[in-house]
Write a protein that holds these residues in place. Structure first.
Motif, PDB file in Angstrom:
ATOM      1  N   THR A 144       0.797  -1.224   0.000  1.00 56.02           N
ATOM      2  CA  THR A 144       0.000   0.000   0.000  1.00 56.02           C
ATOM      3  C   THR A 144       0.829   1.274   0.000  1.00 56.02           C
ATOM      4  OG1 THR A 144      -0.163  -0.133   2.408  1.00 56.02           O
ATOM      5  CG2 THR A 144      -1.939  -1.138   1.129  1.00 56.02           C
ATOM      6  N   SER A 145       2.048   1.186   0.488  1.00 52.18           N
ATOM      7  CA  SER A 145       2.913   2.376   0.537  1.00 52.18           C
ATOM      8  C   SER A 145       3.845   2.462  -0.668  1.00 52.18           C
ATOM      9  CB  SER A 145       3.762   2.366   1.814  1.00 52.18           C
ATOM     10  OG  SER A 145       4.674   1.271   1.786  1.00 52.18           O
ATOM     11  N   GLY A 146       3.962   1.375  -1.425  1.00 49.27           N
ATOM     12  CA  GLY A 146       4.881   1.349  -2.564  1.00 49.27           C
ATOM     13  C   GLY A 146       6.326   1.114  -2.182  1.00 49.27           C
ATOM     14  N   ARG A 147       6.586   0.951  -0.887  1.00 52.36           N
ATOM     15  CA  ARG A 147       7.976   0.785  -0.428  1.00 52.36           C
ATOM     16  C   ARG A 147       8.570  -0.537  -0.888  1.00 52.36           C
ATOM     17  NH1 ARG A 147       6.024   3.570   4.276  1.00 52.36           N
ATOM     18  NH2 ARG A 147       7.193   5.507   4.600  1.00 52.36           N
ATOM     19  N   ILE A 148       7.765  -1.600  -0.904  1.00 59.31           N
ATOM     20  CA  ILE A 148       8.291  -2.913  -1.289  1.00 59.31           C
ATOM     21  C   ILE A 148       8.794  -2.872  -2.724  1.00 59.31           C
ATOM     22  CG2 ILE A 148       7.672  -5.315  -1.747  1.00 59.31           C
ATOM     23  CD1 ILE A 148       5.816  -5.199   0.679  1.00 59.31           C
ATOM     24  N   ALA A 149       8.014  -2.291  -3.617  1.00 60.12           N
ATOM     25  CA  ALA A 149       8.425  -2.202  -5.026  1.00 60.12           C
ATOM     26  C   ALA A 149       9.700  -1.390  -5.166  1.00 60.12           C
ATOM     27  CB  ALA A 149       7.305  -1.590  -5.857  1.00 60.12           C
ATOM     28  N   ARG A 150       9.788  -0.270  -4.471  1.00 57.49           N
ATOM     29  CA  ARG A 150      10.984   0.589  -4.569  1.00 57.49           C
ATOM     30  C   ARG A 150      12.204  -0.118  -4.001  1.00 57.49           C
ATOM     31  NH1 ARG A 150       7.193   4.508  -2.765  1.00 57.49           N
ATOM     32  NH2 ARG A 150       8.101   4.593  -0.674  1.00 57.49           N
ATOM     33  N   LYS A 151      12.041  -0.782  -2.866  1.00 53.19           N
ATOM     34  CA  LYS A 151      13.170  -1.476  -2.243  1.00 53.19           C
ATOM     35  C   LYS A 151      13.652  -2.641  -3.106  1.00 53.19           C
ATOM     36  CE  LYS A 151      12.539  -1.942   2.391  1.00 53.19           C
ATOM     37  NZ  LYS A 151      11.747  -2.120   3.632  1.00 53.19           N
ATOM     38  N   ALA A 152      12.718  -3.341  -3.759  1.00 53.52           N
ATOM     39  CA  ALA A 152      13.100  -4.467  -4.613  1.00 53.52           C
ATOM     40  C   ALA A 152      13.979  -4.002  -5.767  1.00 53.52           C
ATOM     41  CB  ALA A 152      11.849  -5.165  -5.148  1.00 53.52           C
ATOM     42  N   VAL A 153      13.621  -2.894  -6.372  1.00 56.96           N
ATOM     43  CA  VAL A 153      14.429  -2.346  -7.469  1.00 56.96           C
ATOM     44  C   VAL A 153      15.820  -1.966  -6.972  1.00 56.96           C
ATOM     45  CG1 VAL A 153      14.657  -0.407  -9.082  1.00 56.96           C
ATOM     46  CG2 VAL A 153      12.443  -1.545  -8.798  1.00 56.96           C
ATOM     47  N   ILE A 154      15.881  -1.346  -5.802  1.00 54.07           N
ATOM     48  CA  ILE A 154      17.170  -0.943  -5.231  1.00 54.07           C
ATOM     49  C   ILE A 154      18.061  -2.160  -5.007  1.00 54.07           C
ATOM     50  CG2 ILE A 154      18.290   0.017  -3.168  1.00 54.07           C
ATOM     51  CD1 ILE A 154      15.791   1.858  -2.895  1.00 54.07           C
ATOM     52  N   VAL A 155      17.489  -3.218  -4.427  1.00 61.47           N
ATOM     53  CA  VAL A 155      18.273  -4.414  -4.099  1.00 61.47           C
ATOM     54  C   VAL A 155      18.796  -5.077  -5.370  1.00 61.47           C
ATOM     55  CG1 VAL A 155      18.210  -6.710  -3.049  1.00 61.47           C
ATOM     56  CG2 VAL A 155      17.052  -4.797  -1.932  1.00 61.47           C
ATOM     57  N   ARG A 156      17.938  -5.270  -6.362  1.00 60.77           N
ATOM     58  CA  ARG A 156      18.370  -5.903  -7.616  1.00 60.77           C
ATOM     59  C   ARG A 156      19.490  -5.114  -8.277  1.00 60.77           C
ATOM     60  NH1 ARG A 156      12.771  -6.468  -9.094  1.00 60.77           N
ATOM     61  NH2 ARG A 156      11.989  -8.593  -8.755  1.00 60.77           N
ATOM     62  N   ASN A 157      19.285  -3.820  -8.423  1.00 65.00           N
ATOM     63  CA  ASN A 157      20.274  -2.976  -9.126  1.00 65.00           C
ATOM     64  C   ASN A 157      21.596  -2.912  -8.370  1.00 65.00           C
ATOM     65  OD1 ASN A 157      18.373  -2.491 -11.092  1.00 65.00           O
ATOM     66  ND2 ASN A 157      17.799  -0.468 -10.326  1.00 65.00           N
ATOM     67  N   TRP A 158      21.518  -2.814  -7.052  1.00 62.58           N
ATOM     68  CA  TRP A 158      22.717  -2.685  -6.231  1.00 62.58           C
ATOM     69  C   TRP A 158      23.580  -3.947  -6.296  1.00 62.58           C
ATOM     70  CZ3 TRP A 158      25.490   0.904  -3.821  1.00 62.58           C
ATOM     71  CH2 TRP A 158      26.381   0.533  -2.811  1.00 62.58           C
ATOM     72  N   MET A 159      22.948  -5.102  -6.148  1.00 63.15           N
ATOM     73  CA  MET A 159      23.710  -6.343  -6.147  1.00 63.15           C
ATOM     74  C   MET A 159      24.359  -6.600  -7.509  1.00 63.15           C
ATOM     75  SD  MET A 159      23.593  -7.425  -3.073  1.00 63.15           S
ATOM     76  CE  MET A 159      24.308  -9.049  -3.288  1.00 63.15           C
ATOM     77  N   LEU A 160      23.688  -6.208  -8.588  1.00 58.92           N
ATOM     78  CA  LEU A 160      24.242  -6.425  -9.926  1.00 58.92           C
ATOM     79  C   LEU A 160      25.357  -5.429 -10.225  1.00 58.92           C
ATOM     80  CD1 LEU A 160      24.135  -7.982 -12.573  1.00 58.92           C
ATOM     81  CD2 LEU A 160      22.359  -6.392 -13.358  1.00 58.92           C
ATOM     82  N   SER A 161      25.132  -4.152  -9.933  1.00 58.37           N
ATOM     83  CA  SER A 161      26.116  -3.124 -10.295  1.00 58.37           C
ATOM     84  C   SER A 161      27.349  -3.157  -9.401  1.00 58.37           C
ATOM     85  CB  SER A 161      25.470  -1.736 -10.227  1.00 58.37           C
ATOM     86  OG  SER A 161      25.062  -1.421  -8.892  1.00 58.37           O
ATOM     87  N   GLU A 162      27.175  -3.458  -8.121  1.00 59.25           N
ATOM     88  CA  GLU A 162      28.294  -3.391  -7.178  1.00 59.25           C
ATOM     89  C   GLU A 162      29.028  -4.715  -7.017  1.00 59.25           C
ATOM     90  OE1 GLU A 162      29.433  -0.561  -5.657  1.00 59.25           O
ATOM     91  OE2 GLU A 162      27.974   0.416  -6.986  1.00 59.25           O
ATOM     92  N   TYR A 163      28.314  -5.840  -7.159  1.00 60.19           N
ATOM     93  CA  TYR A 163      28.924  -7.131  -6.841  1.00 60.19           C
ATOM     94  C   TYR A 163      28.798  -8.150  -7.975  1.00 60.19           C
ATOM     95  CZ  TYR A 163      28.664  -4.847  -2.356  1.00 60.19           C
ATOM     96  OH  TYR A 163      28.783  -3.921  -1.347  1.00 60.19           O
ATOM     97  N   GLY A 164      28.172  -7.757  -9.071  1.00 58.34           N
ATOM     98  CA  GLY A 164      28.044  -8.662 -10.202  1.00 58.34           C
ATOM     99  C   GLY A 164      27.143  -9.850  -9.930  1.00 58.34           C
ATOM    100  N   ILE A 165      26.239  -9.728  -8.977  1.00 55.53           N
ATOM    101  CA  ILE A 165      25.330 -10.806  -8.614  1.00 55.53           C
ATOM    102  C   ILE A 165      23.962 -10.512  -9.208  1.00 55.53           C
ATOM    103  CG2 ILE A 165      24.201 -11.994  -6.697  1.00 55.53           C
ATOM    104  CD1 ILE A 165      26.674 -11.385  -5.010  1.00 55.53           C
ATOM    105  N   ASP A 166      23.546 -11.333 -10.155  1.00 57.16           N
ATOM    106  CA  ASP A 166      22.290 -11.133 -10.866  1.00 57.16           C
ATOM    107  C   ASP A 166      21.185 -11.923 -10.175  1.00 57.16           C
ATOM    108  OD1 ASP A 166      20.172 -10.951 -12.659  1.00 57.16           O
ATOM    109  OD2 ASP A 166      21.460 -11.076 -14.429  1.00 57.16           O
ATOM    110  N   LEU A 167      20.429 -11.258  -9.324  1.00 54.32           N
ATOM    111  CA  LEU A 167      19.383 -11.927  -8.557  1.00 54.32           C
ATOM    112  C   LEU A 167      18.299 -12.488  -9.467  1.00 54.32           C
ATOM    113  CD1 LEU A 167      18.959  -9.411  -5.591  1.00 54.32           C
ATOM    114  CD2 LEU A 167      20.487 -11.379  -5.751  1.00 54.32           C
TER     115      LEU A 167
END
Length: 295
Positions: A262-285
């Motif tokens: 309802t707050s949209g936080r889950i969707a925003r956090k999911a995008v952050i986690v996916r992008n961060w792990m791929l760009s910083e550590y090369g881990i493609d969730l």
């Protein structure tokens, strides 16, 4: 008191101290010390190879006191012994559904020294507060059948048992997600992976937690956790679990609908986690989530 009496007392004390042998002050044996490898089965050779490659000892013979040992003695999990007839299947699951996703140098950095293989793993649950009806409650329980968890300088996979062969496809996905999240949470705890500031900013502060029960998702949380004490690292690890378990379309269907997020936080956090792990550590969730679980 005469000088002779005082001298006698002092000499008695000194003799008593001198009579204490080294054995008298030696601390009890460290129950964390084990023989490794622990047997001569075919899987012990594989476990030894894992140790030689990554520096982590997989142990399947241990007691709960050894598993729970840590400086603060506040590990929130308990374990049951492994079924040794199922150790080979557990090792295979870990290798195929976890180790295979990472570069060798990364895995060396992410893994702890001790990797326990348990027959079952239970999370200690404790809640004191209000229930949905507004009544004061105090609940303590052990939630068994946790697939994996990280503790103090260790990690545990709790499916070295016949139950592994009976899990549904969805349960296997969650087991894969939980196992990888435990490895990555250990890396976070050791400082090898950082939680991005953008994710931390999405954490909710100054919330009236009296209305927390039944509405954890409103605050951007994927699981019910004590919201008063949850840390960004814990929250981040839970997102890792579900983003590794489910491909993006399944994750969105389950967790990012307007009715749930309802707050949209889950969707925003999911995008952050996916992008961060791929760009910083090369881990493609996403690739991890789309890779079929190997039994």
């Amino acid at each position: 008191m005469s000088k002779k009496t005082l001298t006698f007392i002092v000499m008695t004390i000194l003799i008593g101290i001198a009579s204490c042998s080294e054995d008298d002050i030696t601390p009890s044996a460290d129950n964390r010390l084990v023989q490794f490898p622990q047997g001569n089965n075919s899987y012990d050779a594989e476990i030894l190879q894992i140790y030689e490659h990554y520096g982590t000892q997989m142990l399947y013979r241990f007691n709960d006191a050894m598993f729970r040992w840590q400086i603060t003695d506040r590990l929130g999990y308990v374990s049951r012994p492994a079924d040794e007839s199922c150790v080979a299947a557990a090792v295979k699951f870990v290798k195929d559904n976890c180790f295979s996703f990472y570069r060798e140098d990364s895995l060396k950095a992410y893994l702890p020294y001790r990797f326990y293989l348990a027959g079952d793993l239970g999370r200690l649950f404790e809640y004191s507060g209000l229930d949905a009806a507004g009544n004061n409650v105090s609940v303590k329980d052990t939630i068994w059948h946790v697939a994996a968890a990280n503790g103090y300088a260790n990690l545990c996979f709790g499916l070295a048992s016949p139950r592994l062969a009976t899990l549904s496809d969805d349960s296997l996905r969650l087991a894969k997600g939980e196992l990888n999240a435990a490895v990555l949470a250990n890396a976070i705890g050791q400082g090898n992976i950082q939680v991005p500031a953008a994710f931390t900013k999405e954490m909710v502060g100054n919330v009236n937690w009296y209305n927390y029960i039944g509405s954890y998702n409103t605050y951007g949380l994927l699981e019910y956790i004590d919201a008063k004490t949850i840390t960004p690292a814990q929250d981040f690890a839970i997102f890792l679990k579900y983003l590794i378990a489910y491909p993006s379309e399944v994750f969105e269907e389950k967790f990012t609908t307007k009715a749930f997020d309802t707050s949209g936080r889950i969707a925003r956090k999911a995008v952050i986690v996916r992008n961060w792990m791929l760009s910083e550590y090369g881990i493609d969730l996403e690739t991890m989530a789309r890779t079929a679980v190997v039994r």
